[in-house]
Motif scaffolding. Structure first.
Motif, PDB file in Angstrom:
ATOM      1  N   TYR A 161      38.556   7.539  10.388  1.00 26.11           N
ATOM      2  CA  TYR A 161      38.906   9.063  11.258  1.00 26.11           C
ATOM      3  C   TYR A 161      39.676  10.445  11.129  1.00 26.11           C
ATOM      4  O   TYR A 161      39.411  11.410  11.051  1.00 26.11           O
ATOM      5  CB  TYR A 161      37.640   9.819  12.603  1.00 26.11           C
ATOM      6  N   ALA A 162      40.629   9.489  11.093  1.00 27.37           N
ATOM      7  CA  ALA A 162      41.811  10.208  11.540  1.00 27.37           C
ATOM      8  C   ALA A 162      42.686   9.993   9.675  1.00 27.37           C
ATOM      9  O   ALA A 162      42.974  11.186   9.834  1.00 27.37           O
ATOM     10  CB  ALA A 162      43.079   9.262  11.840  1.00 27.37           C
ATOM     11  N   PHE A 163      41.970  10.536   8.776  1.00 28.51           N
ATOM     12  CA  PHE A 163      42.574  10.008   7.794  1.00 28.51           C
ATOM     13  C   PHE A 163      41.141  10.606   6.180  1.00 28.51           C
ATOM     14  O   PHE A 163      40.493   9.392   6.510  1.00 28.51           O
ATOM     15  CB  PHE A 163      43.274   9.275   7.091  1.00 28.51           C
ATOM     16  N   ALA A 164      41.325  11.739   5.814  1.00 29.28           N
ATOM     17  CA  ALA A 164      40.829  12.904   4.960  1.00 29.28           C
ATOM     18  C   ALA A 164      40.728  11.725   3.619  1.00 29.28           C
ATOM     19  O   ALA A 164      42.291  12.523   3.054  1.00 29.28           O
ATOM     20  CB  ALA A 164      40.543  13.764   5.264  1.00 29.28           C
ATOM     21  N   LEU A 165      40.521  10.707   2.487  1.00 31.88           N
ATOM     22  CA  LEU A 165      40.553   9.826   1.237  1.00 31.88           C
ATOM     23  C   LEU A 165      39.601   9.783   1.083  1.00 31.88           C
ATOM     24  O   LEU A 165      38.169   9.813   1.122  1.00 31.88           O
ATOM     25  CB  LEU A 165      41.070   8.511   2.127  1.00 31.88           C
ATOM     26  N   PRO A 166      39.080  10.065  -0.222  1.00 27.54           N
ATOM     27  CA  PRO A 166      38.062  10.032  -1.375  1.00 27.54           C
ATOM     28  C   PRO A 166      37.409   8.800  -0.405  1.00 27.54           C
ATOM     29  O   PRO A 166      37.306   7.701   0.076  1.00 27.54           O
ATOM     30  CB  PRO A 166      38.763   9.627  -2.721  1.00 27.54           C
TER      31      PRO A 166
ATOM     32  N   PHE B 158      40.355   1.327   2.912  1.00 31.11           N
ATOM     33  CA  PHE B 158      41.506   1.480   3.148  1.00 31.11           C
ATOM     34  C   PHE B 158      41.411   1.537   4.897  1.00 31.11           C
ATOM     35  O   PHE B 158      42.135   0.626   5.485  1.00 31.11           O
ATOM     36  CB  PHE B 158      42.266   2.934   4.154  1.00 31.11           C
ATOM     37  N   ALA B 159      40.295   1.815   6.039  1.00 31.62           N
ATOM     38  CA  ALA B 159      39.970   1.183   7.228  1.00 31.62           C
ATOM     39  C   ALA B 159      39.531   0.135   7.429  1.00 31.62           C
ATOM     40  O   ALA B 159      39.931  -0.632   7.776  1.00 31.62           O
ATOM     41  CB  ALA B 159      38.277   2.468   7.334  1.00 31.62           C
ATOM     42  N   LEU B 160      39.004  -0.638   6.136  1.00 35.35           N
ATOM     43  CA  LEU B 160      38.680  -2.444   6.276  1.00 35.35           C
ATOM     44  C   LEU B 160      39.738  -2.420   6.054  1.00 35.35           C
ATOM     45  O   LEU B 160      40.313  -3.775   7.148  1.00 35.35           O
ATOM     46  CB  LEU B 160      37.926  -3.001   5.063  1.00 35.35           C
ATOM     47  N   LEU B 161      40.836  -2.169   5.922  1.00 32.29           N
ATOM     48  CA  LEU B 161      42.029  -2.786   5.631  1.00 32.29           C
ATOM     49  C   LEU B 161      43.180  -3.159   6.764  1.00 32.29           C
ATOM     50  O   LEU B 161      43.516  -3.940   7.634  1.00 32.29           O
ATOM     51  CB  LEU B 161      42.778  -3.043   4.154  1.00 32.29           C
TER      52      LEU B 161
ATOM     53  N   TYR C  55      41.865   9.781  21.114  1.00 39.14           N
ATOM     54  CA  TYR C  55      41.420   8.722  20.394  1.00 39.14           C
ATOM     55  C   TYR C  55      39.988   8.900  20.940  1.00 39.14           C
ATOM     56  O   TYR C  55      38.954   9.073  20.157  1.00 39.14           O
ATOM     57  CB  TYR C  55      41.788   7.300  20.805  1.00 39.14           C
ATOM     58  N   THR C  56      39.435   9.912  22.132  1.00 38.26           N
ATOM     59  CA  THR C  56      37.845  10.081  21.716  1.00 38.26           C
ATOM     60  C   THR C  56      37.091  11.265  21.537  1.00 38.26           C
ATOM     61  O   THR C  56      37.757  12.317  21.320  1.00 38.26           O
ATOM     62  CB  THR C  56      38.026  10.271  23.538  1.00 38.26           C
ATOM     63  N   HIS C  57      36.301  11.102  21.782  1.00 38.68           N
ATOM     64  CA  HIS C  57      35.210  12.446  20.816  1.00 38.68           C
ATOM     65  C   HIS C  57      34.752  12.520  22.766  1.00 38.68           C
ATOM     66  O   HIS C  57      34.113  12.196  22.962  1.00 38.68           O
ATOM     67  CB  HIS C  57      34.250  11.915  20.631  1.00 38.68           C
ATOM     68  N   THR C  58      35.366  13.786  23.372  1.00 34.08           N
ATOM     69  CA  THR C  58      35.277  14.517  24.382  1.00 34.08           C
ATOM     70  C   THR C  58      33.724  14.922  24.502  1.00 34.08           C
ATOM     71  O   THR C  58      33.250  14.787  25.699  1.00 34.08           O
ATOM     72  CB  THR C  58      36.110  15.263  25.165  1.00 34.08           C
ATOM     73  N   SER C  59      33.325  14.808  23.590  1.00 35.13           N
ATOM     74  CA  SER C  59      31.066  15.858  24.039  1.00 35.13           C
ATOM     75  C   SER C  59      30.418  14.613  23.886  1.00 35.13           C
ATOM     76  O   SER C  59      29.465  15.151  24.584  1.00 35.13           O
ATOM     77  CB  SER C  59      31.015  16.187  22.696  1.00 35.13           C
ATOM     78  N   SER C  60      30.564  13.706  23.593  1.00 29.66           N
ATOM     79  CA  SER C  60      30.029  11.731  24.027  1.00 29.66           C
ATOM     80  C   SER C  60      29.516  12.125  25.484  1.00 29.66           C
ATOM     81  O   SER C  60      30.880  11.965  25.979  1.00 29.66           O
ATOM     82  CB  SER C  60      31.018  11.469  23.956  1.00 29.66           C
ATOM     83  N   GLY C  61      28.813  11.542  26.157  1.00 27.93           N
ATOM     84  CA  GLY C  61      28.310  11.040  27.171  1.00 27.93           C
ATOM     85  C   GLY C  61      28.692   9.987  28.243  1.00 27.93           C
ATOM     86  O   GLY C  61      28.895   9.992  28.824  1.00 27.93           O
ATOM     87  N   GLU C  62      29.546   8.931  26.920  1.00 29.27           N
ATOM     88  CA  GLU C  62      29.858   7.794  27.029  1.00 29.27           C
ATOM     89  C   GLU C  62      31.030   7.629  26.100  1.00 29.27           C
ATOM     90  O   GLU C  62      31.737   8.646  25.347  1.00 29.27           O
ATOM     91  CB  GLU C  62      29.366   6.835  26.951  1.00 29.27           C
TER      92      GLU C  62
ATOM     93  N   SER D 115      35.071   6.889  20.885  1.00 28.17           N
ATOM     94  CA  SER D 115      36.007   7.363  19.522  1.00 28.17           C
ATOM     95  C   SER D 115      35.396   8.166  19.097  1.00 28.17           C
ATOM     96  O   SER D 115      34.629   8.822  19.256  1.00 28.17           O
ATOM     97  CB  SER D 115      36.596   6.242  18.242  1.00 28.17           C
ATOM     98  N   ARG D 116      36.142   9.587  18.468  1.00 28.68           N
ATOM     99  CA  ARG D 116      35.637  10.590  17.261  1.00 28.68           C
ATOM    100  C   ARG D 116      34.293   9.759  16.256  1.00 28.68           C
ATOM    101  O   ARG D 116      34.775   8.563  15.989  1.00 28.68           O
ATOM    102  CB  ARG D 116      36.968  11.461  16.519  1.00 28.68           C
ATOM    103  N   PRO D 117      33.460  10.377  15.750  1.00 28.94           N
ATOM    104  CA  PRO D 117      33.096   9.850  14.863  1.00 28.94           C
ATOM    105  C   PRO D 117      33.774   9.635  13.439  1.00 28.94           C
ATOM    106  O   PRO D 117      34.019  10.390  13.105  1.00 28.94           O
ATOM    107  CB  PRO D 117      32.175  11.253  14.070  1.00 28.94           C
ATOM    108  N   VAL D 118      33.246   8.543  13.141  1.00 26.92           N
ATOM    109  CA  VAL D 118      34.205   8.297  11.434  1.00 26.92           C
ATOM    110  C   VAL D 118      33.489   8.554   9.968  1.00 26.92           C
ATOM    111  O   VAL D 118      32.396   9.307  10.800  1.00 26.92           O
ATOM    112  CB  VAL D 118      33.860   6.260  11.490  1.00 26.92           C
ATOM    113  N   ASN D 119      34.857   9.628   9.157  1.00 28.55           N
ATOM    114  CA  ASN D 119      33.790  10.086   8.406  1.00 28.55           C
ATOM    115  C   ASN D 119      33.242   9.407   7.444  1.00 28.55           C
ATOM    116  O   ASN D 119      33.503   8.802   7.299  1.00 28.55           O
ATOM    117  CB  ASN D 119      35.849  10.151   7.949  1.00 28.55           C
ATOM    118  N   GLU D 120      32.204  10.119   7.232  1.00 28.19           N
ATOM    119  CA  GLU D 120      31.122   9.776   6.570  1.00 28.19           C
ATOM    120  C   GLU D 120      31.573   9.552   4.905  1.00 28.19           C
ATOM    121  O   GLU D 120      31.488   7.823   4.210  1.00 28.19           O
ATOM    122  CB  GLU D 120      30.376  11.286   5.810  1.00 28.19           C
ATOM    123  N   ALA D 121      32.464   9.497   4.631  1.00 29.62           N
ATOM    124  CA  ALA D 121      33.553   8.853   2.885  1.00 29.62           C
ATOM    125  C   ALA D 121      34.065   7.234   3.945  1.00 29.62           C
ATOM    126  O   ALA D 121      34.292   6.475   2.843  1.00 29.62           O
ATOM    127  CB  ALA D 121      34.629   9.152   2.919  1.00 29.62           C
ATOM    128  N   ALA D 122      34.389   7.403   4.660  1.00 33.78           N
ATOM    129  CA  ALA D 122      34.542   5.945   4.906  1.00 33.78           C
ATOM    130  C   ALA D 122      33.874   4.586   6.035  1.00 33.78           C
ATOM    131  O   ALA D 122      34.301   3.384   6.167  1.00 33.78           O
ATOM    132  CB  ALA D 122      36.242   5.736   6.328  1.00 33.78           C
TER     133      ALA D 122
END
Length: 438
Positions: free
Chosen positions: A166-171, A178-181, A229-236, A239-246
């Motif tokens: 989620y931290a990097f916007a890549l193709p 990249f996320a797997l590696l 690191y966290t997604h504050t709007s979540s009840g639990e 982390s922030r949601p992973v980008n759809e591309a990742a």
């Protein structure tokens, strides 16, 4: 003269106590063909896990029957109508295991073809992280290292994979690769700590990896409390949601969840097989695992091999954690890793620490996990019974002689009764029995 002495020596070396008694495993003894066949099967390493699974399924059936209230009710009038008890027990066990198969392989009661075959795809989804992590643990086992830290490596791999997802916007393609590696790198670094300590100081890798499991758990608890690191709007905490591309692309359309991670698991299995069986590096790993002193004498750096083994094992476990986050979960939570790392130890043991054995063991345990939910929802059978079956498999695999003895005890019992009757009949009868058996 020398040939005769050699032959006599062979007979002396192969003599066992009681050789003049009837041996139920003697190939020429037709009366013990079943015992001979059972022992021949169980003498092969591949049949020990199969025998263990059969015993575990039988014990699981007993527990399923014991947990069912209808079966317990029939015990109240067992002596009046024993048939009710046996019929109810049989139907309960068959129904429970049938639901397990329908939830893991093929649901023949579903109304559409998609719903019929979807359980098998769910088995593959559940098996993917187990296979990847199990390969890392199996590789360490084959190299003489007890990597009990798969859980910590999975957690770190999932955390790093989620962060770089989620931290990097890549193709699209580059993003999930990249996320797997990065997930593999996180697991490799975490396992490499134990490898370096083992190589440099001789620290016991079992203790170190177990402690690293605890540290990884506390570290994730800390990260999930950090705003960056966290997604504050979540009840639990998550982390922030992973980008759809990742996210790992799906291999089948909705509603199937099977993703590219399963193909990664197949590729990893082939790679580990090639490393162990075809590469110089794998030869060093196996040599260190068989005899580190002999490997050192042959010029192999045991310390270097130890560190490399743990790095590769950790990378595979990290891939397992990253595949869980990037494949289905989409974000990092405290329980995203579940018990993948601990279950993978069972998978590696069941697979006899071989790459393809681990692969198929991962499929089996993925089926247990996928089918256990349907078994619980439709039959009311506690899902913990599936865990009991898995645990029994591990216990039996850890004691192969017990499994062999369990399958051959009827023949041994029959032999003991036969000779007991001969002894009671007198010395002459016993002698005649020995001659016939010989």
């Amino acid at each position: 003269m020398s040939d005769r002495l050699d032959s006599d020596q062979v007979h002396e070396d192969t003599h066992v106590p009681g050789a003049h008694e009837a041996d139920p495993y003697r190939p020429g003894d037709e009366r013990s063909f079943g015992a001979t066949f059972a022992r021949a099967l169980l003498s092969q390493s591949v049949w020990v896990p199969i025998g263990a699974m059969v015993v575990a399924v039988l014990i699981g059936g007993f527990l399923i029957a014991a947990a069912d209230p209808d079966v317990r009710a029939t015990l109240g009038y067992f002596f009046a109508r024993p048939s009710d008890f046996f019929v109810t027990t049989f139907s309960t066990v068959v129904e429970a295991y049938g639901a397990l198969v329908r939830g893991a392989v093929f649901d023949w009661q579903a109304t559409t073809f998609v719903r019929m075959v979807r359980p098998f795809t769910e088995t593959l989804v559940a098996a993917t992280p187990l296979i990847l992590t199990g390969l890392g643990i199996a590789l360490a086992f084959r190299s003489g290292l007890f990597n009990i830290g798969g859980q910590g490596q999975v957690v770190i791999g999932a955390a790093t994979g989620a962060f770089f997802g989620y931290a990097f916007a890549l193709p699209p393609v580059l993003a999930f690769v990249f996320a797997l590696l990065m997930g593999a790198l996180g697991g490799a670094i975490w396992a490499g700590i134990a490898g370096v300590l083992k190589a440099r100081t001789g620290a016991n890798e079992v203790i170190v990896t177990i402690m690293l499991n605890s540290i990884a758990g506390y570290l994730i608890g800390y990260l999930l409390k950090q705003g960056w690191y966290t997604h504050t709007s979540s009840g639990e905490p998550a982390s922030r949601p992973v980008n759809e591309a990742a996210m790992l692309p799906g291999l089948l359309p909705d509603p199937f969840r099977l993703h590219l991670g399963f193909l990664v698991a197949i590729a990893a299995t082939v790679l580990v097989w090639w490393i162990l069986e075809r590469s110089t590096l794998g030869f060093e790993f196996r040599a260190v695992g068989e005899n580190p002193h002999a490997a050192r004498t042959a010029g192999i750096s045991v310390g270097r091999a130890t560190v490399l083994v743990m790095l590769v094992a950790g990378a595979l476990s990290g891939l397992g954690g990253a595949s869980a986050v990037l494949g289905t979960e989409g974000r990092m939570t405290a329980g995203v890793a579940g018990t993948i790392g601990f279950d993978a130890i069972t998978v590696a043991l069941l697979g006899r620490s071989t790459p393809w054995g681990t692969f198929f063991a991962g499929l089996l345990f993925g089926g247990f996990k996928a089918g256990g939910y349907l078994m619980q929802s439709q039959t009311g059978t506690p899902i913990d019974i599936v865990l009991v079956v898995q645990s029994i498999i591990v216990l039996l695999i850890a004691a192969p002689p017990f499994v062999r003895a369990l399958y051959t005890w009827p023949a041994r019992l029959g032999r003991n009764r036969r000779f007991g009757s001969a002894r009671d009949a007198g010395p002459q009868a016993a002698t005649q029995t020995e001659e016939v058996s010989a």
